[in-house]
Write a protein that holds these residues in place. Structure first.
Motif, short mmCIF file in Angstrom:
data_model
loop_
_atom_site.label_atom_id
_atom_site.label_comp_id
_atom_site.label_asym_id
_atom_site.label_seq_id
_atom_site.Cartn_x
_atom_site.Cartn_y
_atom_site.Cartn_z
N CYS A 448 -42.34 -58.63 56.93
CA CYS A 448 -43.11 -57.96 58.51
C CYS A 448 -43.64 -58.67 59.12
CB CYS A 448 -42.54 -56.77 58.98
SG CYS A 448 -41.35 -55.50 58.08
N VAL A 449 -44.74 -58.84 58.25
CA VAL A 449 -45.96 -59.72 58.89
C VAL A 449 -45.66 -61.46 60.13
CG1 VAL A 449 -47.24 -59.18 57.00
CG2 VAL A 449 -46.26 -61.33 57.08
N LEU A 450 -44.27 -61.81 59.62
CA LEU A 450 -43.61 -62.95 60.71
C LEU A 450 -43.64 -62.04 61.98
CD1 LEU A 450 -40.64 -64.43 57.80
CD2 LEU A 450 -43.35 -64.80 57.94
N LEU A 451 -43.63 -61.48 61.91
CA LEU A 451 -43.25 -60.46 64.03
C LEU A 451 -44.83 -60.62 64.11
CD1 LEU A 451 -41.02 -57.66 63.24
CD2 LEU A 451 -40.41 -60.26 64.41
N LEU A 452 -46.11 -61.10 63.70
CA LEU A 452 -47.00 -60.86 64.19
C LEU A 452 -47.28 -62.26 65.03
CD1 LEU A 452 -49.02 -59.08 61.54
CD2 LEU A 452 -48.68 -57.93 63.25
N PRO A 453 -48.27 -62.28 65.76
CA PRO A 453 -49.41 -62.98 66.08
C PRO A 453 -49.87 -64.36 65.18
CG PRO A 453 -49.72 -61.94 67.17
CD PRO A 453 -49.38 -61.28 66.40
N THR A 454 -49.49 -65.70 65.27
CA THR A 454 -49.87 -66.87 64.33
C THR A 454 -50.59 -66.84 63.33
OG1 THR A 454 -48.00 -68.31 65.29
CG2 THR A 454 -49.81 -68.75 63.32
N PRO A 455 -52.11 -66.64 64.68
CA PRO A 455 -53.43 -66.13 63.70
C PRO A 455 -53.34 -65.00 62.55
CG PRO A 455 -53.73 -66.90 65.64
CD PRO A 455 -52.27 -66.74 65.88
N ALA A 456 -52.45 -64.28 63.27
CA ALA A 456 -53.22 -63.30 62.19
C ALA A 456 -52.08 -63.33 60.71
CB ALA A 456 -52.60 -61.55 63.53
N MET A 457 -50.37 -63.41 61.56
CA MET A 457 -49.84 -63.45 60.44
C MET A 457 -50.65 -64.19 59.47
SD MET A 457 -46.57 -65.65 60.50
CE MET A 457 -47.58 -67.51 60.41
N LEU A 458 -50.98 -65.94 59.41
CA LEU A 458 -51.77 -66.52 58.32
C LEU A 458 -52.88 -65.98 58.06
CD1 LEU A 458 -51.89 -70.04 60.35
CD2 LEU A 458 -50.34 -68.59 58.60
N ALA A 459 -53.73 -65.09 58.68
CA ALA A 459 -55.03 -64.32 58.00
C ALA A 459 -54.36 -63.02 56.62
CB ALA A 459 -55.66 -63.74 58.78
N LEU A 460 -53.01 -62.65 57.97
CA LEU A 460 -52.78 -61.80 56.48
C LEU A 460 -52.10 -61.96 55.23
CD1 LEU A 460 -51.94 -58.14 56.18
CD2 LEU A 460 -50.40 -58.94 57.44
N LEU A 461 -51.37 -63.59 55.01
CA LEU A 461 -51.01 -63.94 54.05
C LEU A 461 -51.24 -64.35 52.76
CD1 LEU A 461 -47.41 -65.34 55.23
CD2 LEU A 461 -48.07 -63.78 54.48
N MET A 462 -53.45 -64.91 53.64
CA MET A 462 -53.43 -65.59 53.03
C MET A 462 -54.25 -64.68 52.34
SD MET A 462 -57.59 -67.32 53.31
CE MET A 462 -56.26 -68.86 54.18
N VAL A 463 -54.39 -63.01 52.21
CA VAL A 463 -55.09 -62.31 52.32
C VAL A 463 -53.71 -61.53 50.95
CG1 VAL A 463 -55.30 -59.26 51.96
CG2 VAL A 463 -56.55 -61.18 53.44
N VAL A 464 -52.55 -61.72 51.06
CA VAL A 464 -51.48 -61.53 50.37
C VAL A 464 -51.52 -62.00 48.73
CG1 VAL A 464 -48.89 -61.49 49.68
CG2 VAL A 464 -50.11 -60.37 51.49
N ALA A 465 -51.98 -63.81 49.11
CA ALA A 465 -51.30 -64.54 48.60
C ALA A 465 -52.28 -64.50 46.86
CB ALA A 465 -52.07 -66.33 48.68
N LEU A 466 -54.19 -63.66 47.88
CA LEU A 466 -55.24 -63.42 46.80
C LEU A 466 -55.01 -61.92 45.91
CD1 LEU A 466 -58.45 -64.55 49.00
CD2 LEU A 466 -57.27 -65.67 47.41
N ALA A 467 -54.46 -61.06 46.45
CA ALA A 467 -54.43 -60.18 46.09
C ALA A 467 -52.85 -60.42 44.63
CB ALA A 467 -53.44 -58.82 47.05
N THR A 468 -51.79 -60.97 45.61
CA THR A 468 -50.94 -60.95 43.89
C THR A 468 -51.47 -61.96 43.30
OG1 THR A 468 -49.40 -61.15 45.89
CG2 THR A 468 -48.79 -62.39 43.40
N HIS A 469 -52.48 -62.95 43.74
CA HIS A 469 -53.38 -63.64 41.86
C HIS A 469 -53.90 -62.76 41.13
CE1 HIS A 469 -54.51 -66.97 40.07
NE2 HIS A 469 -55.41 -66.76 39.82
N PHE A 470 -54.73 -62.07 41.78
CA PHE A 470 -56.58 -61.24 41.38
C PHE A 470 -55.92 -59.58 40.78
CE2 PHE A 470 -58.12 -65.39 43.27
CZ PHE A 470 -58.80 -65.30 42.58
N THR A 471 -54.64 -58.77 41.70
CA THR A 471 -54.40 -57.93 41.54
C THR A 471 -52.70 -57.28 40.61
OG1 THR A 471 -53.42 -57.28 43.45
CG2 THR A 471 -55.86 -57.73 43.39
N ASP A 472 -52.79 -56.57 40.78
CA ASP A 472 -51.36 -55.92 40.46
C ASP A 472 -50.47 -55.20 40.86
OD1 ASP A 472 -52.00 -56.74 37.45
OD2 ASP A 472 -52.19 -54.84 36.95
#
Length: 508
Positions: A448-472
């Motif tokens: 659903c993040v793909l529906l956000l404006p591009t800057p907000a989408m990219l920022a949130l996906l960066m958080v997701v990438a970090l969370a996927t790597h460093f958390t469960d």
């Protein structure tokens, strides 16, 4: 199996190699889409989109879901030593229905033209379309056999050959003939039929050879399992290609319900076609995973290893969502450059509906992977109920939204229906015994993040990438360990002591 030609792939081989081939295949399809959009006029492009939809819809109807039954039950008939008879029964019965449908369409071609193209069109175009339907059914049944034999790399090569051949044939015919939708229809008919006949001839020769594990002494008549398999196949058929059916529904509803003029509506359908083609490479991974998963999961299921099936579905779903979501974000970030390059003209409506179209591709792809548990448990009628509910929801939303919002309404109606399909599939899977859990639910909402404006989408996906790597939060430690081990086992032989040592999980 002793024959190298019919040696089954492992799941990792099925996915890893076949995904690469599927991505190449989608890139070829992307190139074909560029050729179509740059060669055909807006009205002819809309007509070609309707032809492609008609082929997909009628072929889907005529197969009756039998390719899914072939994928699910091939191993049982192979062990019984009755595989050739089973395949022949499937071909003849599905082929008889296909011949009846196509002959009826050819005899009543004026009515068929009004149904498919909103006018009688010309007889030749109708006949070519129906011939392509028959060829597509034949190829689908053959591919179902390859999937049942777990020959997914070969199946991907067949699909690549068909797509690449279609591209080459279209280039040749456009150069020698003219640039209209009828020429494109001839190209798909010729290449699909040639591909089906060649791989069918090869498969017949291979099936006729004895293979280790065959037991002719316990051979079972094909009719003995036919009706249970048909019940399974019809359930899978009724829950079949949601994306193809929805695309048919919203485009035909655009044709009949839109308040725009005929030429403008065809232009909108053409722009919808462009957006869909741009989204196709996104579903390449999920398409291969969903096809490969069922035969492998079914083998585990019949070995009473249901827990491993749940883990397989979880990991496959999460990885597919992560890859498709990040790929979709990249496409959206570059859409201002990609869409004009592909369309060769201003395609503002394509850009406007691009995000919901991509989200629909992801939702339908996830639905196919997630429903594997229900298919292994042979609860196809639950999947059917999901299909009926979402199909009705899509039709109702189109009726409400298209008259007011035209193309935008059609795209959003289909996207919402895709979300409903995913939610219902997850709920029914948990009800049937599959553990769902908060991690999977969180992952299912991620696109659903793909529906956000591009800057907000990219920022949130960066958080997701970090969370996927460093958390469960999305992948737990056992899932990460399993993924790392599979990758290490696959690539360590190419770099002994390096890649394997880096990727293999460390002992606690």
């Amino acid at each position: 199996m002793t024959s190298r030609t019919l040696r089954a792939d492992t799941l990792f081989q099925s996915v890893s190699v076949a995904v690469i081939l599927a991505i190449v295949c989608r890139l070829v399809g992307f190139g074909r889409g560029v050729l179509m959009t740059r060669t055909l006029s807006p009205e002819e492009l809309g007509t070609w989109a309707l032809i492609a939809n008609a082929i997909a819809l009628l072929a889907f109807i005529c197969t009756l879901g039998i390719p899914n039954g072939l994928a699910r039950y091939t191993e049982r008939f192979r062990e019984a030593g009755n595989l050739g008879k089973f395949f022949l029964t499937a071909l003849t019965r599905a082929g008889a229905l296909t011949v009846l449908v196509c002959l009826a369409g050819m005899v009543f071609w004026r009515s068929t033209g009004r149904l498919l193209f909103d006018d009688s069109t010309d007889q030749t175009l109708i006949w070519i379309t129906l011939g392509a339907v028959a060829a597509t059914v034949l190829l689908s049944l053959i591919q179902g056999m390859l999937q049942g034999l777990r020959l997914f790399r070969l199946n991907s090569l067949v699909e690549l050959a068909q797509n690449f051949g279609f591209l080459l044939m279209a280039v040749v015919l456009f150069g020698m003939w003219s640039g209209d939708a009828e020429v494109a229809a001839w190209a798909i008919l010729i290449t699909t039929l040639m591909t089906a006949l060649l791989i069918g001839w090869w498969l017949i020769r291979c099936i006729g050879k004895p293979h280790q594990g065959d037991h002719p002494s316990i051979a079972i008549p094909a009719g003995g399992y036919w009706w249970p398999i048909m019940a399974y196949s019809l359930g899978a058929w009724s829950a079949g290609s949601l994306q193809a059916l929805w695309r048919v529904i919203d485009r035909y509803m655009l044709l009949h319900l839109s308040s725009a003029s005929g030429a403008e509506t065809l232009d909108q359908i053409g722009q919808y076609y462009i957006a869909s083609k741009l989204g196709q490479p996104l579903g390449a991974l999920a398409g291969v995973v969903s096809m490969a998963l069922l035969p492998h999961a079914a083998k585990l299921w019949e070995s009473k290893r249901q827990g491993e099936v749940t883990t397989m579905v979880h990991v496959s779903t999460k990885l597919a969502i992560l890859i498709m979501t990040f790929g979709g974000a990249l496409l959206l970030a570059l859409k201002g450059w990609i869409i004009p390059l592909v369309a060769g003209r201003d395609a503002a409506m394509t850009a406007a509906i691009f995000a919901p179209v991509l989200l629909t591709v992801i939702a339908v792809s996830v639905h196919f992977i997630l429903r594997t548990y229900l298919m292994c448990k042979e609860q196809t009628w639950r999947v059917t109920a999901i299909w009926v509910i979402t199909l009705l929801a899509n039709g109702a939303l189109n009726v409400v939204l298209i008259p007011h919002f035209q193309l935008w309404g059609a795209a959003w109606a289909t996207m919402i229906s895709g979300g409903v399909a995913v939610a219902l599939t997850a709920a029914q899977s948990q009800r049937s015994g599959m553990r769902v859990g908060p991690r999977l639910i969180l992952c299912l909402t991620l696109p659903c993040v793909l529906l956000l404006p591009t800057p907000a989408m990219l920022a949130l996906l960066m958080v997701v990438a970090l969370a996927t790597h460093f958390t469960d939060w999305i992948l737990d430690s056992e899932e990460k360990q399993s993924i790392n081990q599979q990758v290490a086992n696959r690539f360590e032989r190419f770099s002994t002591g390096r890649i394997g040592a880096v990727l293999a999980p460390r002992a606690p």
